[in-house]
Each structure stands twice: as structure tokens, then as C-alpha cells.
Design an enzyme around this catalytic site. Structure first.
Site, PDB file in Angstrom:
ATOM      1  N   TYR A  75      36.780  42.119  52.071  1.00 40.90           N
ATOM      2  CA  TYR A  75      37.435  42.571  50.849  1.00 40.90           C
ATOM      3  C   TYR A  75      38.936  42.642  51.065  1.00 40.90           C
ATOM      4  CZ  TYR A  75      37.766  47.249  52.941  1.00 40.90           C
ATOM      5  OH  TYR A  75      38.043  48.315  53.762  1.00 40.90           O
ATOM      6  N   CYS A  76      39.653  42.546  49.950  1.00 42.34           N
ATOM      7  CA  CYS A  76      41.102  42.703  49.938  1.00 42.34           C
ATOM      8  C   CYS A  76      41.474  43.294  48.580  1.00 42.34           C
ATOM      9  CB  CYS A  76      41.811  41.373  50.211  1.00 42.34           C
ATOM     10  SG  CYS A  76      41.433  40.077  49.025  1.00 42.34           S
ATOM     11  N   THR A  77      42.723  43.343  48.259  1.00 46.73           N
ATOM     12  CA  THR A  77      43.154  43.997  47.027  1.00 46.73           C
ATOM     13  C   THR A  77      42.656  43.288  45.772  1.00 46.73           C
ATOM     14  OG1 THR A  77      45.121  44.816  48.149  1.00 46.73           O
ATOM     15  CG2 THR A  77      45.167  44.848  45.753  1.00 46.73           C
ATOM     16  N   ILE A 137      39.244  44.974  45.621  1.00 46.91           N
ATOM     17  CA  ILE A 137      39.165  46.424  45.446  1.00 46.91           C
ATOM     18  C   ILE A 137      39.552  46.807  44.021  1.00 46.91           C
ATOM     19  CG2 ILE A 137      40.102  48.645  46.222  1.00 46.91           C
ATOM     20  CD1 ILE A 137      40.797  47.137  48.876  1.00 46.91           C
TER      21      ILE A 137
END
Length: 114
Positions: A67-69, A96
Site C-alpha cells: 500500500y501507499c498513499t 490509503i
């Protein structure tokens, strides 16, 4: 976070593809153990390649969840891991940001999204 596989399910490796500062202020947590997602300890995304080199072998037999932003770094990270032979690579759609829009504080992301 590396979860043991159960039955026919492979072991899971949850990787935060953001930098260490972002990881430290907010990250996903396993609700049963309280264990945080893996922090590749990056100051910039370009150093994720080193993480891939150092960890690809141990990730090859796992289901990798990243996951990342917002999803862009995960797209790049996915390609980097696959080039190192890790095949079961998955990412949080929309990152996210989308996750928090849907689940807010009721979800498994703890802290703030930078």
C-alpha cells in the site's frame, strides 16, 4: 507484518511502500497481533529497489500486499518486485486515501495519512 499461512493459504507480507517518515506517523496494523506493516526503511522511493534486491528471495513464496498513499508508488513497486521473481504481488486499490474514505477510523490503518 508477515502472517502465517493457514491451510491452503500462503503466508502474507504486508509492505508499506511509502517512506519511513510516512510509515512512522501512520500504517496498517494486524488486528489480531498488533504487528505493523513492513517498513522498507526508505527516505526516497528510489531506494525501494535495494529493498527488492535484499528481500525478493524471502518474498517469492508469499502473497505480497502493498500500500501507499494513492496507488502510484505501488504500481511501480509491483513491477520492481515482479522483475526480481516475486509473482504474487497485490496492492490496495486507490491507496490509503481511498481506504480511509471508506473505513475511516473503523479500519485497520492507525495514525494519519501524510
Amino acid at each position: 507484518l508477515s502472517l502465517s499461512g493457514q491451510g491452503d493459504h500462503p503466508e502474507i507480507a504486508l509492505i508499506d511502500v511509502r517512506n519511513t517518515f510516512e510509515h512512522n506517523i501512520g500504517h496498517f496494523v494486524d488486528p489480531t497481533t498488533g504487528e505493523k506493516a513492513i517498513d522498507p526503511e526508505m527516505t526516497t522511493f528510489s531506494s525501494f529497489d535495494k529493498f527488492c534486491q535484499d528481500h525478493a528471495e524471502q518474498l517469492k513464496d508469499k502473497k505480497v500486499l502493498m500500500y501507499c498513499t494513492g496507488g502510484i508508488r505501488c504500481e511501480k513497486a509491483s513491477v520492481m518486485l515482479k522483475r526480481k521473481g516475486v509473482q504474487d504481488v497485490n496492492q490496495l486499490s486507490g491507496g490509503i486515501q481511498r481506504y480511509l474514505e471508506k473505513y475511516g477510523k473503523e479500519g485497520f490503518f492507525k495514525g494519519i495519512n501524510f
